[in-house]
Design an enzyme around this catalytic site. Structure first.
Site, PDB file in Angstrom:
ATOM      1  N   ARG A 172      45.442 136.080 -55.379  1.00 50.02           N
ATOM      2  CA  ARG A 172      46.178 134.958 -55.263  1.00 50.02           C
ATOM      3  C   ARG A 172      46.729 134.487 -54.128  1.00 50.02           C
ATOM      4  O   ARG A 172      47.016 135.366 -53.224  1.00 50.02           O
ATOM      5  CB  ARG A 172      47.194 135.092 -56.750  1.00 50.02           C
ATOM      6  CG  ARG A 172      47.998 136.324 -56.414  1.00 50.02           C
ATOM      7  CD  ARG A 172      49.213 136.196 -57.553  1.00 50.02           C
ATOM      8  NE  ARG A 172      49.971 137.618 -57.375  1.00 50.02           N
ATOM      9  CZ  ARG A 172      49.855 138.633 -58.376  1.00 50.02           C
ATOM     10  NH1 ARG A 172      48.795 138.473 -59.068  1.00 50.02           N
ATOM     11  NH2 ARG A 172      50.626 139.815 -58.319  1.00 50.02           N
ATOM     12  N   ARG A 176      55.203 131.847 -50.959  1.00 44.91           N
ATOM     13  CA  ARG A 176      56.019 131.574 -52.013  1.00 44.91           C
ATOM     14  C   ARG A 176      57.057 130.515 -51.182  1.00 44.91           C
ATOM     15  O   ARG A 176      57.350 130.608 -50.210  1.00 44.91           O
ATOM     16  CB  ARG A 176      56.991 132.333 -52.565  1.00 44.91           C
ATOM     17  CG  ARG A 176      56.390 133.384 -53.610  1.00 44.91           C
ATOM     18  CD  ARG A 176      57.246 134.249 -54.320  1.00 44.91           C
ATOM     19  NE  ARG A 176      56.412 135.439 -55.156  1.00 44.91           N
ATOM     20  CZ  ARG A 176      57.068 136.306 -55.313  1.00 44.91           C
ATOM     21  NH1 ARG A 176      58.136 136.676 -54.993  1.00 44.91           N
ATOM     22  NH2 ARG A 176      56.431 137.254 -56.376  1.00 44.91           N
ATOM     23  N   ARG A 248      39.561 155.035 -50.885  1.00 47.02           N
ATOM     24  CA  ARG A 248      40.168 155.411 -49.674  1.00 47.02           C
ATOM     25  C   ARG A 248      41.181 156.437 -50.407  1.00 47.02           C
ATOM     26  O   ARG A 248      41.456 156.412 -51.475  1.00 47.02           O
ATOM     27  CB  ARG A 248      41.057 154.226 -49.301  1.00 47.02           C
ATOM     28  CG  ARG A 248      40.103 153.034 -48.910  1.00 47.02           C
ATOM     29  CD  ARG A 248      39.459 153.353 -47.583  1.00 47.02           C
ATOM     30  NE  ARG A 248      40.562 153.369 -46.521  1.00 47.02           N
ATOM     31  CZ  ARG A 248      40.163 153.822 -45.256  1.00 47.02           C
ATOM     32  NH1 ARG A 248      39.012 154.276 -44.836  1.00 47.02           N
ATOM     33  NH2 ARG A 248      41.297 153.753 -44.427  1.00 47.02           N
ATOM     34  N   ARG A 278      52.804 152.201 -43.957  1.00 44.07           N
ATOM     35  CA  ARG A 278      54.116 151.960 -44.536  1.00 44.07           C
ATOM     36  C   ARG A 278      54.860 153.061 -44.473  1.00 44.07           C
ATOM     37  O   ARG A 278      54.235 154.247 -44.531  1.00 44.07           O
ATOM     38  CB  ARG A 278      54.260 151.104 -45.996  1.00 44.07           C
ATOM     39  CG  ARG A 278      53.406 152.005 -47.100  1.00 44.07           C
ATOM     40  CD  ARG A 278      53.451 151.173 -48.395  1.00 44.07           C
ATOM     41  NE  ARG A 278      52.788 152.057 -49.549  1.00 44.07           N
ATOM     42  CZ  ARG A 278      52.938 151.785 -50.699  1.00 44.07           C
ATOM     43  NH1 ARG A 278      53.001 150.554 -51.108  1.00 44.07           N
ATOM     44  NH2 ARG A 278      52.186 152.432 -51.515  1.00 44.07           N
ATOM     45  N   GLU A 299      52.762 156.596 -44.614  1.00 37.57           N
ATOM     46  CA  GLU A 299      51.661 156.636 -45.525  1.00 37.57           C
ATOM     47  C   GLU A 299      50.259 156.410 -44.546  1.00 37.57           C
ATOM     48  O   GLU A 299      50.542 155.178 -43.819  1.00 37.57           O
ATOM     49  CB  GLU A 299      51.845 155.676 -46.651  1.00 37.57           C
ATOM     50  CG  GLU A 299      50.777 155.969 -47.524  1.00 37.57           C
ATOM     51  CD  GLU A 299      51.042 154.864 -48.881  1.00 37.57           C
ATOM     52  OE1 GLU A 299      50.250 154.144 -48.953  1.00 37.57           O
ATOM     53  OE2 GLU A 299      52.196 155.158 -49.553  1.00 37.57           O
ATOM     54  N   TYR A 347      40.678 149.550 -60.041  1.00 37.03           N
ATOM     55  CA  TYR A 347      41.948 149.490 -59.655  1.00 37.03           C
ATOM     56  C   TYR A 347      42.656 149.013 -60.735  1.00 37.03           C
ATOM     57  O   TYR A 347      42.643 147.989 -61.222  1.00 37.03           O
ATOM     58  CB  TYR A 347      42.203 148.709 -58.246  1.00 37.03           C
ATOM     59  CG  TYR A 347      43.712 148.864 -57.980  1.00 37.03           C
ATOM     60  CD1 TYR A 347      44.281 149.893 -57.480  1.00 37.03           C
ATOM     61  CD2 TYR A 347      44.798 147.925 -58.221  1.00 37.03           C
ATOM     62  CE1 TYR A 347      45.681 150.351 -56.944  1.00 37.03           C
ATOM     63  CE2 TYR A 347      46.098 147.982 -58.127  1.00 37.03           C
ATOM     64  CZ  TYR A 347      46.520 149.260 -57.536  1.00 37.03           C
ATOM     65  OH  TYR A 347      47.939 149.593 -57.215  1.00 37.03           O
ATOM     66  N   ASP A 349      46.789 148.603 -62.426  1.00 36.04           N
ATOM     67  CA  ASP A 349      48.113 149.142 -62.527  1.00 36.04           C
ATOM     68  C   ASP A 349      48.572 149.966 -63.611  1.00 36.04           C
ATOM     69  O   ASP A 349      47.897 150.002 -64.617  1.00 36.04           O
ATOM     70  CB  ASP A 349      48.827 147.886 -62.664  1.00 36.04           C
ATOM     71  CG  ASP A 349      48.786 146.881 -61.225  1.00 36.04           C
ATOM     72  OD1 ASP A 349      49.081 147.644 -60.059  1.00 36.04           O
ATOM     73  OD2 ASP A 349      48.884 145.592 -61.172  1.00 36.04           O
TER      74      ASP A 349
END
Length: 382
Positions: A172, A176, A248, A278, A299, A347, A349
């Site tokens: 998306r 913002r 990955r 990160r 990471e 993937y 959530d």
């Protein structure tokens, strides 16, 4: 009493197991690891006392009231807003890209309307139908923001140029035009007070459920059960006969310090010159707790090898073709349904995983009652 197997003691296997035992079945849950909760596994660090997300950060967010209320049966979900920062060019910015990020990056003080017009001027409007990740980003945010916040991070995360990745990865509009820095859009957001492993342990805490950890479930075991719900890797179920699907994996480098190491839970690093993607500082995931010491993980993302833990399905052209072949093999099996992130090579959530597991269990019970065949997939992987 019919005996069911649930392979994998993450949310998929645990939720299905609990749903079925409450309907009168006995369920044996298998996991190859020595703990439950899969990649959501959390544990107390004995030195600092911090609740550590052992396989990387997991923040619960959903628009599903059903899933939110389901979890509340097994935990107290504490208020938590995921506010991610990113370092780029030795400066720190707010993510997702919002009005503060835009004004900081371009050294301006624009209103939302002014910023919209400005970004439209940055965007490459010649790209009418973006096909790659790079084209998608250039089309919506322009080259400067793309190179600062997306290019390097994505290259490190996926191990290839963003111009080789499909546009769908950047799902998306990544921007913002207000000062909202909440990383997620969802109605319900929070963190479990006692961590994710405690949730899964409570879901599995039922006299009709037995759990075997450190146990590899093989294809030969299927015949021992009335039905098997398999949430392990679909290619692994078939002993990788057609090759290995691409994933990955992640490596973590531990950092220990006194006090507060970086001032936030997650700091991304967008520059290609920084090898890690990160740093997560775990005590910030439990802001209701106080700890003098801290523990962080750098990471690193890389290709998943045979002995590594799979994290993110790649799903490029080669993987899609191989997946179709494995899906066909799964359709030829009897007594097995493939579920979850690994079982369907998608993937997912956490909230989607839980919702799909609840639906799979309900559909199974309905089909059994009707005397109909149980499908190999409750959600199509392709």
């Amino acid at each position: 009493m019919k005996h069911i197997a649930a392979v994998g003691a993450g949310f998929s296997g645990a939720v299905i197991a609990r749903s079925l035992v409450e309907a009168g079945y006995r369920v044996k849950v298998f996991d190859i690891r020595d703990h439950v909760a899969g990649n959501c596994h959390t544990e107390r660090d004995p030195d600092s006392g911090v609740m550590v997300h052992r396989y990387g950060p997991h923040i619960f967010h959903t628009d599903s009231e059903r899933v939110w209320e389901y979890l509340h049966q097994f935990t107290e979900l504490m208020p938590y807003t995921n506010r991610v920062k990113t370092t780029s060019g030795n400066k720190v910015y707010s993510l997702p890209i919002n009005l503060l990020t835009i004004n900081q990056f371009f050294c301006k003080a624009m209103s939302p309307t002014e910023a919209m017009a400005f970004i439209e001027g940055q965007a490459d409007l010649n790209i009418a139908d973006p096909q790659t990740f790079e084209e998608q980003a250039l089309r919506f945010v322009g080259r400067d923001l793309y190179e600062a916040f997306f290019k390097g991070y994505t290259q490190k995360q996926w191990g290839c140029s963003p111009n080789q990745l499909p546009a769908s990865i950047l799902k998306r509009l990544p921007i913002r035009f207000n000062y909202d820095d909440n990383y997620f859009f969802h109605k319900y957001q929070g963190m479990p007070r006692d961590g994710y492993t405690a949730i899964v342990e409570k879901i599995l805490d039922h006299p009709g459920i037995s759990v075997e950890l450190g146990t590899k479930f093989t294809r030969e075991h299927v015949q021992e059960f009335h039905h098997v719900f398999y949430s392990g890797p679909i290619d692994g179920f078939f002993d990788y006969e057609l090759g290995r699907l691409g994933y990955r994996t992640l490596d973590f480098k531990e950092i220990r310090a006194e006090g507060d190491y970086q001032g936030c839970a997650v700091m991304n690093y967008g520059d290609e010159s920084v090898p890690y993607t990160r740093i997560a500082e775990h005590k910030h995931f439990s802001p209701w707790e106080k700890h003098e010491k801290t523990i962080c993980f750098e990471e690193y993302s890389r290709a998943c090898g045979p002995k590594d833990i799979p994290y993110y399905p790649i799903r490029l052209t080669q993987e899609e073709a191989m997946l179709r072949d494995y899906v066909q093999k799964a359709r030829d099996e009897e007594g097995v349904s493939f579920v979850g992130r690994l079982g369907t090579y998608r993937y997912l959530d956490m909230d989607v995983t839980i919702a799909e597991a609840l639906e799979a269990a309900n559909e199974f019970l309905t089909l059994v009652e009707q005397g109909r065949k149980i499908p190999p997939f409750f959600v199509e992987p392709i």
